[in-house]
Every structure is written in structure tokens, then in C-alpha cells.
Design a protein around this motif. Structure first.
Motif, PDB file in Angstrom:
ATOM      1  N   LYS A   1       3.376   3.170 -19.911  1.00 47.81           N
ATOM      2  CA  LYS A   1       3.962   4.217 -20.743  1.00 47.81           C
ATOM      3  C   LYS A   1       5.482   4.087 -20.774  1.00 47.81           C
ATOM      4  CE  LYS A   1       0.199   6.860 -21.608  1.00 47.81           C
ATOM      5  NZ  LYS A   1      -0.010   8.133 -20.903  1.00 47.81           N
ATOM      6  N   GLU A   2       6.067   4.395 -21.920  1.00 44.90           N
ATOM      7  CA  GLU A   2       7.520   4.517 -22.089  1.00 44.90           C
ATOM      8  C   GLU A   2       8.274   3.280 -21.622  1.00 44.90           C
ATOM      9  OE1 GLU A   2       8.457   8.117 -20.045  1.00 44.90           O
ATOM     10  OE2 GLU A   2       7.444   9.392 -21.517  1.00 44.90           O
ATOM     11  N   GLY A   3       7.721   2.109 -21.914  1.00 45.19           N
ATOM     12  CA  GLY A   3       8.394   0.859 -21.598  1.00 45.19           C
ATOM     13  C   GLY A   3       8.262   0.395 -20.169  1.00 45.19           C
ATOM     14  N   ARG A   4       7.562   1.142 -19.330  1.00 43.58           N
ATOM     15  CA  ARG A   4       7.376   0.726 -17.934  1.00 43.58           C
ATOM     16  C   ARG A   4       6.249  -0.301 -17.832  1.00 43.58           C
ATOM     17  NH1 ARG A   4       7.936   6.412 -17.529  1.00 43.58           N
ATOM     18  NH2 ARG A   4       5.664   6.616 -17.601  1.00 43.58           N
ATOM     19  N   ILE A   5       6.272  -1.071 -16.748  1.00 42.11           N
ATOM     20  CA  ILE A   5       5.123  -1.890 -16.382  1.00 42.11           C
ATOM     21  C   ILE A   5       4.410  -1.135 -15.267  1.00 42.11           C
ATOM     22  CG2 ILE A   5       4.312  -4.098 -15.499  1.00 42.11           C
ATOM     23  CD1 ILE A   5       6.804  -5.386 -16.626  1.00 42.11           C
TER      24      ILE A   5
ATOM     25  N   LEU B   1       0.828  -1.210   0.000  1.00 46.46           N
ATOM     26  CA  LEU B   1       0.000   0.000   0.000  1.00 46.46           C
ATOM     27  C   LEU B   1       0.861   1.258   0.000  1.00 46.46           C
ATOM     28  CD1 LEU B   1      -2.926  -0.805   2.467  1.00 46.46           C
ATOM     29  CD2 LEU B   1      -2.827  -1.126  -0.013  1.00 46.46           C
ATOM     30  N   SER B   2       2.028   1.193   0.605  1.00 47.29           N
ATOM     31  CA  SER B   2       2.899   2.367   0.665  1.00 47.29           C
ATOM     32  C   SER B   2       3.345   2.820  -0.725  1.00 47.29           C
ATOM     33  CB  SER B   2       4.127   2.089   1.537  1.00 47.29           C
ATOM     34  OG  SER B   2       4.864   0.988   1.024  1.00 47.29           O
ATOM     35  N   ALA B   3       3.300   1.920  -1.714  1.00 45.06           N
ATOM     36  CA  ALA B   3       3.721   2.275  -3.069  1.00 45.06           C
ATOM     37  C   ALA B   3       2.821   3.340  -3.678  1.00 45.06           C
ATOM     38  CB  ALA B   3       3.721   1.035  -3.961  1.00 45.06           C
ATOM     39  N   PHE B   4       1.586   3.419  -3.203  1.00 45.60           N
ATOM     40  CA  PHE B   4       0.632   4.355  -3.795  1.00 45.60           C
ATOM     41  C   PHE B   4       0.907   5.804  -3.407  1.00 45.60           C
ATOM     42  CE2 PHE B   4      -1.404   0.271  -3.987  1.00 45.60           C
ATOM     43  CZ  PHE B   4      -1.964   0.273  -5.257  1.00 45.60           C
ATOM     44  N   THR B   5       1.857   6.010  -2.508  1.00 39.43           N
ATOM     45  CA  THR B   5       2.253   7.379  -2.145  1.00 39.43           C
ATOM     46  C   THR B   5       3.732   7.626  -2.420  1.00 39.43           C
ATOM     47  OG1 THR B   5       2.762   6.773   0.147  1.00 39.43           O
ATOM     48  CG2 THR B   5       0.487   7.439  -0.343  1.00 39.43           C
ATOM     49  N   SER B   6       4.396   6.696  -3.108  1.00 39.96           N
ATOM     50  CA  SER B   6       5.833   6.819  -3.357  1.00 39.96           C
ATOM     51  C   SER B   6       6.112   7.730  -4.547  1.00 39.96           C
ATOM     52  CB  SER B   6       6.434   5.437  -3.637  1.00 39.96           C
ATOM     53  OG  SER B   6       7.759   5.546  -4.108  1.00 39.96           O
ATOM     54  N   PRO B   7       6.800   8.861  -4.348  1.00 40.52           N
ATOM     55  CA  PRO B   7       7.094   9.764  -5.476  1.00 40.52           C
ATOM     56  C   PRO B   7       7.866   9.085  -6.596  1.00 40.52           C
ATOM     57  CG  PRO B   7       7.540  10.848  -3.383  1.00 40.52           C
ATOM     58  CD  PRO B   7       7.298   9.403  -3.069  1.00 40.52           C
ATOM     59  N   ALA B   8       8.650   8.060  -6.260  1.00 44.16           N
ATOM     60  CA  ALA B   8       9.441   7.374  -7.284  1.00 44.16           C
ATOM     61  C   ALA B   8       8.581   6.475  -8.163  1.00 44.16           C
ATOM     62  CB  ALA B   8      10.542   6.544  -6.615  1.00 44.16           C
ATOM     63  N   ARG B   9       7.373   6.168  -7.718  1.00 45.27           N
ATOM     64  CA  ARG B   9       6.524   5.233  -8.464  1.00 45.27           C
ATOM     65  C   ARG B   9       5.346   5.883  -9.176  1.00 45.27           C
ATOM     66  NH1 ARG B   9       7.567  -0.063  -7.645  1.00 45.27           N
ATOM     67  NH2 ARG B   9       8.718  -0.699  -5.763  1.00 45.27           N
ATOM     68  N   ILE B  10       4.831   6.960  -8.646  1.00 48.17           N
ATOM     69  CA  ILE B  10       3.551   7.468  -9.139  1.00 48.17           C
ATOM     70  C   ILE B  10       3.725   8.510 -10.240  1.00 48.17           C
ATOM     71  CG2 ILE B  10       2.387   7.004  -6.954  1.00 48.17           C
ATOM     72  CD1 ILE B  10       2.625   9.936  -6.264  1.00 48.17           C
ATOM     73  N   ARG B  11       2.767   8.541 -11.140  1.00 50.67           N
ATOM     74  CA  ARG B  11       2.687   9.609 -12.134  1.00 50.67           C
ATOM     75  C   ARG B  11       1.214   9.895 -12.403  1.00 50.67           C
ATOM     76  NH1 ARG B  11       0.867   8.203 -17.026  1.00 50.67           N
ATOM     77  NH2 ARG B  11       0.963   5.994 -17.605  1.00 50.67           N
ATOM     78  N   LEU B  12       0.925  11.129 -12.713  1.00 49.70           N
ATOM     79  CA  LEU B  12      -0.448  11.506 -13.022  1.00 49.70           C
ATOM     80  C   LEU B  12      -0.816  11.049 -14.420  1.00 49.70           C
ATOM     81  CD1 LEU B  12      -0.723  15.098 -11.549  1.00 49.70           C
ATOM     82  CD2 LEU B  12      -2.191  13.166 -10.978  1.00 49.70           C
TER      83      LEU B  12
ATOM     84  N   SER C   1     -10.549  12.242 -16.420  1.00 54.40           N
ATOM     85  CA  SER C   1     -10.483  12.162 -14.960  1.00 54.40           C
ATOM     86  C   SER C   1      -9.069  11.832 -14.506  1.00 54.40           C
ATOM     87  CB  SER C   1     -11.449  11.093 -14.441  1.00 54.40           C
ATOM     88  OG  SER C   1     -12.773  11.350 -14.855  1.00 54.40           O
ATOM     89  N   PRO C   2      -8.469  12.641 -13.636  1.00 53.90           N
ATOM     90  CA  PRO C   2      -7.100  12.372 -13.176  1.00 53.90           C
ATOM     91  C   PRO C   2      -7.036  11.216 -12.201  1.00 53.90           C
ATOM     92  CG  PRO C   2      -8.008  14.275 -12.028  1.00 53.90           C
ATOM     93  CD  PRO C   2      -9.022  13.881 -13.054  1.00 53.90           C
ATOM     94  N   TYR C   3      -5.957  10.461 -12.305  1.00 52.06           N
ATOM     95  CA  TYR C   3      -5.691   9.393 -11.351  1.00 52.06           C
ATOM     96  C   TYR C   3      -4.189   9.155 -11.328  1.00 52.06           C
ATOM     97  CZ  TYR C   3      -4.735   5.945 -15.029  1.00 52.06           C
ATOM     98  OH  TYR C   3      -4.177   5.267 -16.080  1.00 52.06           O
ATOM     99  N   TRP C   4      -3.736   8.322 -10.389  1.00 48.96           N
ATOM    100  CA  TRP C   4      -2.311   8.051 -10.241  1.00 48.96           C
ATOM    101  C   TRP C   4      -1.972   6.665 -10.778  1.00 48.96           C
ATOM    102  CZ3 TRP C   4       0.710  12.007  -8.917  1.00 48.96           C
ATOM    103  CH2 TRP C   4       0.137  13.076  -8.230  1.00 48.96           C
ATOM    104  N   ALA C   5      -1.110   6.610 -11.786  1.00 49.21           N
ATOM    105  CA  ALA C   5      -0.560   5.349 -12.276  1.00 49.21           C
ATOM    106  C   ALA C   5       0.665   5.002 -11.436  1.00 49.21           C
ATOM    107  CB  ALA C   5      -0.183   5.475 -13.751  1.00 49.21           C
ATOM    108  N   ILE C   6       0.916   3.699 -11.251  1.00 47.90           N
ATOM    109  CA  ILE C   6       1.986   3.233 -10.367  1.00 47.90           C
ATOM    110  C   ILE C   6       2.974   2.386 -11.152  1.00 47.90           C
ATOM    111  CG2 ILE C   6       2.514   2.100  -8.181  1.00 47.90           C
ATOM    112  CD1 ILE C   6       0.505   4.348  -7.858  1.00 47.90           C
ATOM    113  N   ASP C   7       4.244   2.748 -11.105  1.00 46.86           N
ATOM    114  CA  ASP C   7       5.303   1.987 -11.765  1.00 46.86           C
ATOM    115  C   ASP C   7       5.657   0.769 -10.909  1.00 46.86           C
ATOM    116  OD1 ASP C   7       7.513   1.016 -13.082  1.00 46.86           O
ATOM    117  OD2 ASP C   7       8.668   2.877 -12.995  1.00 46.86           O
ATOM    118  N   VAL C   8       5.510  -0.425 -11.489  1.00 48.06           N
ATOM    119  CA  VAL C   8       5.818  -1.661 -10.759  1.00 48.06           C
ATOM    120  C   VAL C   8       6.871  -2.486 -11.501  1.00 48.06           C
ATOM    121  CG1 VAL C   8       3.568  -1.759  -9.628  1.00 48.06           C
ATOM    122  CG2 VAL C   8       3.862  -2.864 -11.862  1.00 48.06           C
TER     123      VAL C   8
END
Length: 261
Positions: A236-240, A188-199, A206-213
Motif C-alpha cells: 500500500k501507498e508505495g511501500r514494499i 521475527l522481531s519485525a512482526f511486533t515492531s510498531p514502526a513496521r506493522i499495520r492492520l 479477516s484482520p491480519y498484520w501487514a509488515i513494511d519491509v
């Protein structure tokens, strides 16, 4: 890519405030935290009811919350790269509702057992949230939230309601090789990690947060988003990433527990 105008608008419309969360993002799930979450889901559902449309095709998915190594999070799949639909994407277990299914929830549970081997008795259903959105395949997708117990746990309510609930082992899951490349645990902590999230923008509105995994599914490759096909592919850009409809539903759940506002 989002324009600067959209990014600015999204930032104002969707903010992250983990300090206001109604449950801990780092301490393991407990009976008390599940009941708190269940109450919030029920309250939210009362304000977002959607009528089933006769003749419309429906699907149902399970958002499987769990503890892994006493870390709270959600189980997610990386779909097989050779599937005809949603290949290489991060998703919840679930699928189309069949005529033989007794309910939408029954469909979600059936698909969950088929895809990752979780039996119904391992899952404590906390509720259904929404509103259910239509997938790009034209299915109305109904999301349910459940907490997953180890297969050998009998869920005896002993001890304090604030004691950590038992953790599951990913190695205990039986994965359908035909549909699922791998299963991973996203804290759950990943959903607030600046290194993982992008708008991102869901359906361009509708805006939401995508999570790099990408690092959590190391050794596997997603399928890049085809040109002109938003929300399709691994990210996006080769990320999962946890994005598209899955990302939208996770962001909605984070709003329900007041992590996102």
C-alpha cells in the motif's frame, strides 16, 4: 484504506502479545525451539485439516525459517517486476504443483531449489499449517514450514539442544534471475515492531498484520496495488510489504506461536 469501523474491529480481533510467544523472537533458533514450534504446528494442523478437492489446481510454498547472524527470522523473496503474475510482490518460494511432483511438499521443495537454490537436505521440514487458502489466480496454496541450514552443514546433533543452530549467508543463495529480484531475511522481531506493522483485512473479512519491509529491500521497487485490486502488488501507498496471502500466512504462523491472538 480501512474505515475507522473496520480498524476498530480488527484491533479487537487481532492483538499482539510477544511476551506469550512459545519461542524467542530475538534469540537464534535452537533444536529445542524448533521442536517446540513443530509441536505447535502439528497441534494446529490437527484442527484445520482441509480435504484436497479433485480437479482443483494446487500450489505449495515453503516458509523458510533460518538464523542469519544469529538472528531468527524468515527468508522471503521479492518477485521480479516483469512477471505476468504477482510481479513485484513479497512471497515465499513455491509455485504450482505439477503432475510429476510426488506430493505438495515435493512441489514446494522443487520450487524452492529452482528459485533460491536451497537443496532438500538443507531443509528440516517442521510441518504444514493452514487451512490452505485459494490465491487470486485460483490455486489452492498449501504452506509448509522448514528450517534452513547452511549448504555445508551436516546437521550433526552435538552439543546442547539449546545451542544456537548455524546461520546461513544470503550470499550463498543461488537466485533465479528470471523469477526473483532479491531475497531478504525478515527477523521475527519485525512482526511486533510498531514502526513496521499495520492492520489490514484479508479478503475484506479477516484482520491480519501487514509488515513494511521497504528498508530491507532497498534499491528495489515493488509494484503498487492497482486500483480496485486488493492484495495485488508490492504493498500500500508505495511501500514494499509482506501482505496479501503471504502476510495472512505469516500472521497465522504468528498466532500458532502465540505472538498474535
Amino acid at each position: 484504506m480501512l474505515s475507522k469501523t473496520l480498524i476498530t474491529a480488527a484491533a479487537h480481533a487481532s492483538t499482539i502479545q510477544p511476551s506469550t510467544s512459545i519461542i524467542s523472537l530475538t534469540s537464534p533458533f535452537t533444536r529445542n525451539s524448533l521442536r517446540t514450534l513443530q509441536s505447535a504446528i502439528i497441534t494446529h494442523a490437527a484442527t484445520s485439516k482441509t480435504t484436497v478437492i479433485p480437479g482443483e489446481a494446487n500450489a505449495a510454498v515453503l516458509v523458510p525459517l533460518c538464523n542469519v547472524g544469529d538472528v531468527p527470522g524468515v527468508l522471503l523473496e521479492l518477485r521480479g517486476g516483469n512477471l505476468r503474475a504477482h510481479a513485484g510482490e513479497v512471497s515465499f518460494p513455491g509455485g504450482r504443483v505439477d503432475p510429476e511432483d510426488a506430493s505438495f511438499l515435493a512441489a514446494a521443495l522443487r520450487e524452492t531449489q529452482e528459485e533460491i537454490g536451497l537443496r532438500n537436505e538443507q531443509i528440516d521440514i517442521l510441518g504444514q499449517f493452514g487451512p490452505p487458502e485459494q490465491s487470486l489466480m485460483g490455486l489452492r496454496v498449501w504452506p509448509y514450514v522448514g528450517f534452513v541450514y547452511p549448504h555445508d552443514n551436516h546437521r550433526v546433533d552435538t552439543g546442547s539442544p539449546d545451542d544456537p543452530l548455524p546461520s546461513i549467508s544470503l550470499s550463498s543463495l543461488t537466485i533465479s534471475q528470471a523469477e526473483v529480484a532479491t531475497v531478504f531475511h525478515l527477523p521475527l522481531s519485525a512482526f511486533t515492531s510498531p514502526a513496521r506493522i499495520r492492520l489490514d483485512m484479508f479478503r475484506a473479512t479477516s484482520p491480519y498484520w501487514a509488515i513494511d519491509v521497504s528498508d530491507l529491500v532497498e534499491g528495489f521497487e515493488g509494484v503498487s496495488s492497482p486500483l480496485g485490486q486488493p492484495e495485488v502488488g508490492g504493498g500500500k501507498e508505495g511501500r514494499i510489504e509482506v501482505w496479501g496471502l503471504t502476510g495472512w500466512y505469516m500472521s497465522l504462523l504468528m498466532r500458532i506461536i502465540r505472538v498474535y491472538t
